[in-house]
Design an enzyme around this catalytic site. Structure first.
Site, PDB file in Angstrom:
ATOM      1  CG  ASN A   1      -1.697   1.246   1.422  1.00 17.51           C
ATOM      2  OD1 ASN A   1      -1.771   2.071   0.506  1.00 17.51           O
ATOM      3  ND2 ASN A   1      -2.303   1.404   2.584  1.00 17.51           N
ATOM      4  CD1 TRP A   2       3.711   1.157  -2.733  1.00 20.05           C
ATOM      5  CD2 TRP A   2       3.583   2.184  -4.718  1.00 20.05           C
ATOM      6  NE1 TRP A   2       4.486   0.457  -3.614  1.00 20.05           N
ATOM      7  CE2 TRP A   2       4.419   1.052  -4.842  1.00 20.05           C
ATOM      8  CE3 TRP A   2       3.342   2.984  -5.844  1.00 20.05           C
ATOM      9  CZ2 TRP A   2       5.029   0.716  -6.050  1.00 20.05           C
ATOM     10  CZ3 TRP A   2       3.944   2.639  -7.043  1.00 20.05           C
ATOM     11  CH2 TRP A   2       4.776   1.518  -7.151  1.00 20.05           C
ATOM     12  CE  LYS A   3      -0.064   3.239   4.749  1.00 18.36           C
ATOM     13  NZ  LYS A   3       0.053   3.322   6.195  1.00 18.36           N
ATOM     14  CG  HIS A  49      -5.654   1.762   5.310  1.00 16.45           C
ATOM     15  ND1 HIS A  49      -5.211   2.725   6.178  1.00 16.45           N
ATOM     16  CD2 HIS A  49      -4.631   0.886   5.159  1.00 16.45           C
ATOM     17  CE1 HIS A  49      -3.963   2.433   6.544  1.00 16.45           C
ATOM     18  NE2 HIS A  49      -3.587   1.326   5.936  1.00 16.45           N
ATOM     19  CD  GLU A  59      -2.838   5.438   6.794  1.00 19.87           C
ATOM     20  OE1 GLU A  59      -2.813   5.523   5.545  1.00 19.87           O
ATOM     21  OE2 GLU A  59      -1.908   4.921   7.462  1.00 19.87           O
ATOM     22  CD  GLU A  89      -3.053  -2.462   7.429  1.00 19.50           C
ATOM     23  OE1 GLU A  89      -1.996  -2.730   6.852  1.00 19.50           O
ATOM     24  OE2 GLU A  89      -3.644  -1.377   7.300  1.00 19.50           O
ATOM     25  N   GLY A  93       3.040   2.361  10.679  1.00 15.40           N
ATOM     26  CA  GLY A  93       3.980   3.456  10.479  1.00 15.40           C
ATOM     27  C   GLY A  93       4.726   3.857  11.740  1.00 15.40           C
ATOM     28  CB  SER A  97       5.852  -1.740  11.677  1.00 15.59           C
ATOM     29  OG  SER A  97       5.442  -0.403  11.974  1.00 15.59           O
ATOM     30  N   GLY A 123       3.120  -1.094   4.156  1.00 19.87           N
ATOM     31  CA  GLY A 123       3.147   0.326   3.805  1.00 19.87           C
ATOM     32  C   GLY A 123       4.551   0.754   3.425  1.00 19.87           C
ATOM     33  N   GLY A 124       5.235   1.411   4.369  1.00 22.77           N
ATOM     34  CA  GLY A 124       6.548   1.996   4.118  1.00 22.77           C
ATOM     35  C   GLY A 124       7.540   1.096   3.395  1.00 22.77           C
TER      36      GLY A 124
HETATM   37  P1  13P Z   1       3.403   0.461   7.515  1.00 24.86           P
HETATM   38  O1  13P Z   1       3.892  -0.843   6.910  1.00 24.86           O
HETATM   39  O2  13P Z   1       4.126   1.653   6.972  1.00 24.86           O
HETATM   40  O3  13P Z   1       3.370   0.383   9.003  1.00 24.86           O
HETATM   41  O4  13P Z   1       1.879   0.636   7.022  1.00 24.86           O
HETATM   42  C1  13P Z   1       0.988  -0.403   7.179  1.00 24.86           C
HETATM   43  C2  13P Z   1      -0.244  -0.091   6.429  1.00 24.86           C
HETATM   44  O5  13P Z   1      -1.012   0.781   6.811  1.00 24.86           O
HETATM   45  C3  13P Z   1      -0.522  -0.861   5.213  1.00 24.86           C
HETATM   46  O6  13P Z   1      -1.810  -0.640   4.762  1.00 24.86           O
END
Ligand code: 13P
Length: 249
Positions: free
Chosen positions: A9-11, A93, A95, A165, A171, A211, A232-233
């Site tokens: 997920n590149w956000k 998600h 967010e 999650e 993050g 993470s 994510g990251g």
């Molecule tokens: P991180 O891997 O950056 O913690 O993000 C997780 C995430 O929200 C994937 O959707």
């Protein structure tokens, strides 16, 4: 047996050219993998990534509208996502829930709509730190699952990917321990078992997210019920993401 699914997920990261460069490298690096690999870039990069014709990496979107078409300024519809070559869509998600007011009802509407249009939903659930400390994790997550799956048939339910999650692990560099993560995922599978029976529950892929990185994916994947990760990251650099995909090496 369930095929593992690792999704990035590149956000809100990467321009079109950055996205193309990342996926060019990534698709080469993961050619030999036997897990499903999905990348969910920003909407603006979907068309260019689709045109790349990647052989291994599949495309997903990060969100979609609850409506099919119409006067919804700034929204993207399910058929637009299908048209641009998406096979997956992330729904609910944390967010989206926390920052954009997405409710369990909206998550359910989007899940049903995605399935109706042959787009595979990756439905996200997870608790806040306060909820975890109050011992509410399991009841909260069970409630989110029941609401997300409302009115889904068995046939539809088995196509859904669930992503657990924990919000406090997103993050932050803090991961749920693999045992803790698996315990919640087992509870999710028991809920699906109660709703749809064992055959369906055993087929549904359930990811962990929060993470995830090359250093912790191996331990997570050793757990009985964790079928992959939503990353994510660490999905932004093709070498890191490929290392996660190759967790078994
Ligand atoms: P991180 O891997 O950056 O913690 O993000 C997780 C995430 O929200 C994937 O959707």
């Amino acid at each position: 047996m369930r095929t593992p699914i690792i999704a990035g997920n590149w956000k809100m990261h990467k321009t079109v050219s950055e996205a193309v460069e990342t996926c060019r490298v990534l698709d080469q690096l993961v050619q030999d993998s036997n897990v499903e690999v999905v990348v969910c870039p920003p909407f603006t990069a979907l068309s260019a990534l689709s045109a790349l014709g990647m052989s291994k990496v599949k495309l997903g979107a990060q969100n979609m509208c609850t409506e099919v078409s119409g006067a919804y300024t700034g929204e993207i519809s399910v058929s637009m996502l299908r048209d641009v070559g998406c096979q997956y869509v992330i729904i609910g998600h944390s967010e989206r829930r926390e920052l954009f007011g997405e409710t369990d009802e909206m998550v359910n509407t989007k899940t049903l709509l995605a399935l109706k249009h042959d787009l595979l939903p990756i439905v996200c659930v997870g608790e806040t730190l306060t909820q975890r400390k109050a011992g509410e994790t399991e009841s909260l997550v069970v409630g989110q699952i029941e609401k997300a799956f409302a009115n889904l048939s068995c046939e539809q339910a088995q196509k859904v990917v669930v992503a657990y999650e924990p919000i406090w692990a997103i993050g932050t560099g803090e991961t749920a321990s693999s045992v803790e993560a698996n315990a919640v995922i087992v509870t999710i599978r028991q809920t699906l078992d109660r709703l749809y029976g064992t055959d369906v529950a055993q087929q549904i892929q359930i990811q962990y997210g929060g993470s995830v990185k090359p250093a912790n994916i191996g331990e997570l994947m050793e757990q009985s019920d964790i079928d992959g990760a939503l990353v994510g990251g660490a999905s932004l650099l093709p070498e890191d993401f490929a290392a996660i995909v190759h967790y078994h090496r």
